[in-house]
Design an enzyme around this catalytic site. Sequence first.
Site, PDB file in Angstrom:
ATOM      1  CG  ASP A  72      -1.775   1.154   1.337  1.00 20.37           C
ATOM      2  OD1 ASP A  72      -2.257   1.739   0.117  1.00 20.37           O
ATOM      3  OD2 ASP A  72      -2.208   1.093   2.416  1.00 20.37           O
TER       4      ASP A  72
HETATM    5  C1  SPV Z   1      -6.691   1.735   4.263  1.00 24.17           C
HETATM    6  O1  SPV Z   1      -7.483   1.018   4.539  1.00 24.17           O
HETATM    7  O2  SPV Z   1      -6.112   1.780   3.071  1.00 24.17           O
HETATM    8  C2  SPV Z   1      -6.229   3.007   5.111  1.00 24.17           C
HETATM    9  C3  SPV Z   1      -6.287   2.847   6.366  1.00 24.17           C
HETATM   10  O3  SPV Z   1      -5.778   3.985   4.458  1.00 24.17           O
HETATM   11  S1  SPV Z   1      -5.118   2.691   7.089  1.00 24.17           S
HETATM   12  O4  SPV Z   1      -4.531   1.385   6.672  1.00 24.17           O
HETATM   13  O5  SPV Z   1      -5.074   2.435   8.390  1.00 24.17           O
HETATM   14  O6  SPV Z   1      -4.124   3.616   6.783  1.00 24.17           O
HETATM   15 MG    MG Z   2      -5.411   3.889   2.520  1.00 23.12          MG
END
Ligand code: SPV
Ligand code: MG
Length: 564
Positions: A72
């Site tokens: 991510d």
């Molecule tokens: C996501 O779910 O992608 C978020 C929340 O941005 S977190 O993973 O807590 O950053």
């Molecule tokens: Mg996110």
Amino acid sequence: MSLKNRIAPEKRRGSLKKLLEGRGFIRVIEAHSGLSAIVANNIKEQIGNEIFEFDAIWESSLTDSAAKGYPDAEIIGPESRYETIRQILNCSHKPLIVDGDTGGEATNFEYFIRTLEDMGVSMVIIEDKKFPKRNSLEPGSKQTQEDPDIFAVKIERGKKVQLSQDFMIVARIESFISGLGLEDALFRAKKYLQAGVDGILIHSKIDTPVEILKFAKEYQTLSKELGFRKPLICVPTTYNTITERELKEAGFNVVIYANHLLRSAHKIMKETASNILKNQRGFEAESLCSPVKAIFKDVGFLEVKEKDMRYVKGKINVIIPAAGEDPAFSLPKSLIEISGKPILQRQIEALNACGIKDITVIKGYKKELFNIEGVKYVDNNEYDKTHILHSLFKAEEDMVNGFIYINSDIIFNQQIINRLISSKRDIVLVVDNSYAYHKHDIDKKLDLVLTKNKPSSERRIVNLKENEVVRIGKNIDKDMANYEFIGIAYFSENGADIIKKLFYELKNNHRGPFQESHSFEQASFTDFIQEVIDSGFKVNILDTHKGWLEIHDQNDIEIAKEVL
Ligand code: SPV
Ligand code: MG
């Protein structure tokens, strides 16, 4: 894509704002695919008298990336994100909140907004970090926040390009993630709210809610100072012991369960794969999996099957309930031979001659003896506890196109079937009034029929005159009745729908005696037809004069032999 949860984009888009205004607090769950969206959209839980469900769906960058096998870190481009968003929208009717990461450069953000808005997304949340961001939850990962002025301009530009009033842009403040703390968070909140943002998400990755609770308290003061209050959002992934009630009391308006469906699927996937390796077969892993049918049901495959059957023009099924035992015979009645040929064989030949090939026979008593080809068999294993109506509904899936019902003990002229197929009515019973001429010699109980109008005096094999059934049953006075029901009936597609609905309504609600039977389980076909009439539906007749024979006892077999 699902055809079940359909909603027009503009209707869906505005539904989140309405929920927030109406309810003040909503719960949201993550989805990362069409299937997870179906779960997020449809799941319900009853606690006491109250039914709980998720109000909206979160399209998370973490789970969208992870589902595709990526970290991510804004590696996945917008087109790939749009594809996931489209899948979720196609499978749900609830509002969708999109995780916009940093939103990219302001120009990119403008185009992103326009696309999301057109798709029917209700809200985008962008985080005030520099592109390309890193996920906020991993301790020690580099977290660089954006200059608050640059971020505020991005918000302003986004708000200017949106077309509708109901689309929302929310700013996510990462000051607790980057280590800058409460003061920075509040400074940024004020700036973003003044730039026109529609809400604030305050994020935290520690395992207690202290940071977000402190912020929430100060947020009240800030809102008073500004003279307006926009929704406050949190994502309690790490501080997960806090309840929805506590969050609501602290002033939060939205709680997002941001990654739970992907994490749970990941865990069970791994367990299932190891389980198969351990056991060198799939049997033990079954309990970890949804049955294939449950997946088919959720994604709409069963509807595809039903429509495939429903929309075959001109196709009509015949259903012959033959499960019961008649003490007068040592065989199921269908298998009794007349001049060397079983009744069922004769029925199949007559039907085939009318072009009907789809014949379903429900067997029960001595079911192993049924080996005549050219029909589909369905079992009623409770044939000794239930009666003919319940046998009939074992073949429910063959009713979709409309169907012809035929008793298992009758031999008939194919002309009757031909006329029945061309019937324009929804429910038609084939009846005969010749019993009236020898009614005082008949010792068995007939299925008698009382009609609105008197029988026609014409003596034809089939005579379809407009006439409706008023009463049907064995207890009708022989001198009052107009006809005898011969054990053949027709149901159009609509007729089949009517009786299906009624059957399930009765199955769920009816208790005690049922028409002429002791209970609904013991209901005969004619009991059910009387109930159809009593429920306000029209039952028509096809008036036949001879052209059929019912095999009741040994004597009938002798008569049949002569006739045939
Ligand atoms: C996501 O779910 O992608 C978020 C929340 O941005 S977190 O993973 O807590 O950053
Ligand atoms: Mg996110």
